[in-house]
Design an enzyme around this catalytic site. Structure first.
Site, short mmCIF file in Angstrom:
data_model
loop_
_atom_site.label_atom_id
_atom_site.label_comp_id
_atom_site.label_asym_id
_atom_site.label_seq_id
_atom_site.Cartn_x
_atom_site.Cartn_y
_atom_site.Cartn_z
CE LYS A 133 -3.36 -1.30 3.11
NZ LYS A 133 -4.72 -1.41 3.61
CD GLU A 203 0.34 -3.14 6.20
OE1 GLU A 203 0.21 -2.55 5.12
OE2 GLU A 203 0.64 -4.34 6.29
CG HIS A 207 -2.02 5.32 6.47
ND1 HIS A 207 -1.26 5.91 5.48
CD2 HIS A 207 -1.98 4.00 6.21
CE1 HIS A 207 -0.80 5.00 4.67
NE2 HIS A 207 -1.22 3.82 5.08
P1 NAD Z 1 -3.19 -10.72 8.39
O1 NAD Z 1 -2.63 -10.05 9.58
O2 NAD Z 1 -4.61 -11.18 8.43
O3 NAD Z 1 -2.31 -11.99 8.01
C1 NAD Z 1 -0.93 -11.92 7.82
C2 NAD Z 1 -0.40 -13.34 7.57
O4 NAD Z 1 1.00 -13.24 7.30
C3 NAD Z 1 -0.56 -14.30 8.74
O5 NAD Z 1 -0.93 -15.58 8.23
C4 NAD Z 1 0.84 -14.38 9.34
O6 NAD Z 1 1.10 -15.63 9.96
C5 NAD Z 1 1.68 -14.22 8.08
N1 NAD Z 1 3.04 -13.76 8.35
C6 NAD Z 1 3.42 -12.70 9.11
N2 NAD Z 1 4.77 -12.62 9.14
C7 NAD Z 1 5.23 -13.65 8.39
C8 NAD Z 1 6.53 -14.13 8.07
N3 NAD Z 1 7.63 -13.51 8.49
N4 NAD Z 1 6.63 -15.23 7.28
C9 NAD Z 1 5.52 -15.88 6.84
N5 NAD Z 1 4.28 -15.47 7.10
C10 NAD Z 1 4.14 -14.38 7.88
O7 NAD Z 1 -2.94 -9.75 7.12
P2 NAD Z 1 -4.01 -9.16 6.11
O8 NAD Z 1 -4.92 -8.25 6.87
O9 NAD Z 1 -4.57 -10.27 5.30
O10 NAD Z 1 -3.12 -8.19 5.19
C11 NAD Z 1 -2.10 -8.65 4.34
C12 NAD Z 1 -1.53 -7.48 3.53
O11 NAD Z 1 -2.47 -7.07 2.53
C13 NAD Z 1 -1.23 -6.23 4.37
O12 NAD Z 1 0.07 -5.77 4.06
C14 NAD Z 1 -2.25 -5.23 3.89
O13 NAD Z 1 -1.80 -3.90 3.90
C15 NAD Z 1 -2.47 -5.66 2.46
N6 NAD Z 1 -3.77 -5.16 1.95
C16 NAD Z 1 -3.78 -4.49 0.77
C17 NAD Z 1 -4.96 -3.97 0.26
C18 NAD Z 1 -4.97 -3.24 -1.05
O14 NAD Z 1 -6.05 -2.87 -1.50
N7 NAD Z 1 -3.86 -3.00 -1.70
C19 NAD Z 1 -6.15 -4.13 0.98
C20 NAD Z 1 -6.12 -4.84 2.16
C21 NAD Z 1 -4.92 -5.36 2.64
#
Ligand code: NAD
Length: 340
Positions: A133, A203, A207
């Site tokens: 993001k 995240e 902001h």
């Molecule tokens: P979450 O917290 O639900 O899940 C994160 C996952 O990553 C967990 O399974 C955790 O075990 C794993 N993880 C963490 N550190 C790790 C490591 N070192 N090695 C392996 N696995 C690891 O996350 P989420 O809410 O699904 O978000 C994921 C990403 O998607 C975030 O960075 C978020 O900003 C991004 N996102 C982007 C948009 C967009 O529109 N561009 C929208 C929503 C979320």
């Protein structure tokens, strides 16, 4: 036989083999999206405590049930492995994976760029896609273009909803104009509980006025809950540092200071607090000032609007990769391909 198994037996040899790194809210949604696809098959999934790999395809329901009950896909017998360095281990298993969706938290702000570096070091060749993001995170990745090219990796960055779907819509809308004056992205997200998307919520907190990526990362779950209690579960975000700006600038559409991103996230109600939209204002060649508006359907979830585009861009990246085109591309430069 489940539809997943029928799919696997029919298409296993031709399907694009996908790995999903990060198995939280978006990673699990990504697995569900893939379960209904013929052209892609989920072969690897990794979380913080382990990973699972199956050349013939992972069973989505089993992966999700194991993750939710035991905290890691690494517990899934017989395909799971428990490890504290799942990403490195998955990269090194030397099993064929054509492309990875990086559904990882970008905490700290250089975490996903550091994962990209691991892939470059490993000698693996294929397609990477992220839904990252922040502007500064995308800038770090863009600076790795030559290393990615030399490594034979086609990296698609900023390919979620915003940045992603809405940035691409802005790039398309810009075509009516001779000059772009403003791109205004406003998102509404409704989720039933914040624990389903911890990284996304943390995240977003980063902001808010008075917070940074680092302070948000350091917050305990109890501190996040205390903050959400004060706001009735709602986060209101303005003038966010969002990579839609650098992506539209790099694509030659407008300067970054003409792009604004903000939104409202309700962490206690799956109903969207407002309709997600992008407004693109410009001047036509005849001198008329006008605004195009692209609004997402309120019934579409954040997960649908992130995971659909992510795999659409992965498919587009795969086509580039097969033509020997490596390096890094953003969602504003390439048209996503629809995955059947
Ligand atoms: P979450 O917290 O639900 O899940 C994160 C996952 O990553 C967990 O399974 C955790 O075990 C794993 N993880 C963490 N550190 C790790 C490591 N070192 N090695 C392996 N696995 C690891 O996350 P989420 O809410 O699904 O978000 C994921 C990403 O998607 C975030 O960075 C978020 O900003 C991004 N996102 C982007 C948009 C967009 O529109 N561009 C929208 C929503 C979320």
């Amino acid at each position: 036989m489940s539809s997943e198994k029928v799919k696997n037996s029919l298409n296993i040899s031709s399907a694009i083999r996908i790995g999903v790194l990060g198995f939280g809210g978006l990673g699990q949604a990504a697995a569900k999206v893939l379960a209904a696809k013929q052209e892609m098959i989920l072969v690897a999934a990794a979380d913080q405590k382990g990973y699972a790999y199956a050349a013939e395809g992972l069973n989505t329901q089993e992966c999700i049930a194991t993750y939710q009950s035991q905290g890691s896909v690494g517990y899934l017998e017989p395909v799971g492995t428990l490890t504290t360095q799942s990403i490195q281990d998955v990269i090194e298993i030397a099993q064929p994976v054509d492309g990875y969706f990086l559904a990882l938290p970008n905490l700290p702000n250089d975490f996903i760029p550091s994962v990209a570096k691991e892939f470059i070091k490993s000698g693996w060749r294929g397609v990477l896609v992220d839904a990252i993001k922040r502007t500064t995170a995308v800038e770090q990745l863009l600076a790795m273009k030559e290393e990615l090219q030399a490594a034979g990796i086609t990296y698609m960055t900023g390919c979620g909803a915003t940045p992603g779907l809405l940035t691409a819509a802005a790039a398309l809308a810009a075509q009516s104009y001779a000059e772009i004056h403003q791109v205004e992205i406003t998102f509404g997200v409704g989720i039933a509980n914040w624990e389903a998307y911890r990284a996304t919520v943390r995240e977003d907190i980063g902001h808010m006025p008075g917070y940074t990526v680092e302070t948000a990362r350091a917050m305990t779950d109890a501190e996040v809950e205390a903050l959400l209690d004060k706001t009735n579960g709602v986060l209101t975000l303005k003038n966010m540092e969002h990579a839609d700006d650098v992506m539209l600038e790099v694509a030659g559409i407008c300067d970054r200071d003409r792009v604004t991103v903000g939104g409202v996230v309700d962490t206690r109600n799956p109903k969207k607090p407002l309709s997600t939209n992008v407004k693109v204002t410009g001047r036509t060649f005849e001198g008329k000032i006008s605004t195009h508006t692209f609004t997402l359907g309120d019934e579409t979830s954040m997960a649908a609007n992130v995971c659909g585009p992510a795999f659409g861009y992965l498919k587009a990246g795969r086509q580039l990769h097969q033509r020997g085109i490596y390096g890094i591309f953003t969602a504003a430069e390439i048209m996503p391909q629809f995955v059947r």
